[in-house]
Design a protein around this motif. Structure first.
Motif: not given
Length: 360
Positions: A174-181, A195-202, A209-212, A231-235
């Protein structure tokens, strides 16, 4: 019981309704004689086109007049309600139909097709009335059904497939580290709230901390807001195995849904169950059918819709957990989901409704 189940939602089409019809009939078959009339989807996962669906419903209506007696007839969704009518006219057995939410609120939208559907749904209520038994997948959906004029409405929440899920196993490679996203899973439409979360909370969370975002592109405006945020990454869409690893590694898995003003609804929130059984820690908006999919503080956390402070406080609280606290929460959540949200439980609760039904 001898059960006839008719549905236009069937694999290989991919979707929540297809999962419901397939899993429910499979588990009903363990204890009953189940005959299925189904319209398979396309190999690419898409549903059949509208013409095929109309033809399927029409053929089922014709077959209904000559079908040997059954103890129960169950129609897979409200759009297919004409299939139920011949059985009600014959008074051959109790008839059930499942409601999900969107099959009610679509009639509230503006435009020609919603207007036609509103008339179509109204015709169903007038012709079948209290002779039709409705199974709603959540309390929110049940309220919509009652408001639309259906009088016999029972709530049977959905289940989740537990086969092969191992939330406590080590996550290999698993390439992700717990708690970094933070992880969002769902269609990119405004009411899902990405998008609401990315604009108002992130912006108020630590910079590391990023948003995947995982899910299908649906709404251009929502997609633009997500893709343009640094700060967002679309997968895109991912395999179940990859998605399970991401849920387990995320600081939290979010469902930041926002109300659509009555034109759409989260009928249940199956993603909430999937997050918990995959070992994720869920934080979700306390609206609509989501409240039936989360046991607050036990399988996830519910926060008021659009309440930025509540979102930040809950995420910060989870971030302070020790590894032992996080592991204990995940294990408890998995056990509760296994006990209360299995498909076998859905089938047994549905059977209970069958057994208590009358002709009306």
């Amino acid at each position: 019981m001898r059960i006839l189940f008719a549905t236009r939602k069937w694999p290989p089409a991919i979707g929540g309704m297809e999962v419901y019809c397939n899993e429910l009939t499979r588990h009903l078959s363990f204890r009953n004689d189940v005959k299925i009339w189904s319209l398979p989807g396309k190999k690419n996962g898409r549903p059949p086109n509208l013409v095929r669906q109309i033809v399927f419903i029409a053929i089922c209506c014709i077959r209904a007049f000559v079908e040997p007696r059954r103890d129960i007839v169950h129609v897979g969704d409200l759009v297919s309600w004409p299939i139920a009518l011949p059985f009600i006219l014959r008074r051959s057995c109790p008839v059930f139909i499942t409601a999900y939410g969107l099959d009610i609120v679509f009639a509230h939208r503006a435009g020609l097709f919603p207007w036609l559907y509103r008339k179509y749904l109204g015709l169903c209520v007038r012709m079948m009335g209290d002779r039709l038994n409705v199974v709603a997948i959540s309390r929110a959906t049940a309220l919509l059904c009652e408001a639309a004029g259906f009088s016999k409405v029972a709530v049977v929440p959905l289940g989740v497939n537990l086969q092969g899920r191992k939330p406590f196993a080590e996550i290999d490679n698993n390439p992700e580290v717990l708690g970094t996203f933070i992880l969002f899973v769902g269609r990119l439409v405004q009411r899902k709230g990405a998008s609401w979360f990315a604009e108002h909370v992130l912006p108020h969370l630590p910079q590391d901390i990023s948003l995947k975002v995982v899910g299908a592109k649906w709404d251009d405006q929502e997609w633009s807001a997500i893709s343009s945020n640094p700060r967002t990454e679309y997968l895109g869409t991912l395999s179940n195995e990859r998605l399970a690893r991401l849920r387990r590694a995320a600081l939290v898995v979010i469902m930041p849904n926002i109300s659509s003003g009555g034109t759409d609804i989260e009928g249940f929130g199956l993603t909430a169950l999937e997050a918990a059984v995959d070992g994720g820690v869920l934080v979700a908006s306390a609206i609509e059918g989501i409240v039936d999919a989360v046991i607050p503080g036990e399988t996830g956390f519910l926060v008021p819709e659009r309440d930025v402070s509540a979102w930040l406080e809950t995420i910060a609280s989870v971030a302070r957990w020790s590894n032992e606290e996080r592991g204990a929460f995940i294990e408890r959540a998995f056990n509760l989901i296994s006990e209360r949200y299995s498909w076998d439980r859905v089938a047994k609760n549905t059977e209970s409704e069958y057994e208590s039904a009358t002709y009306g």
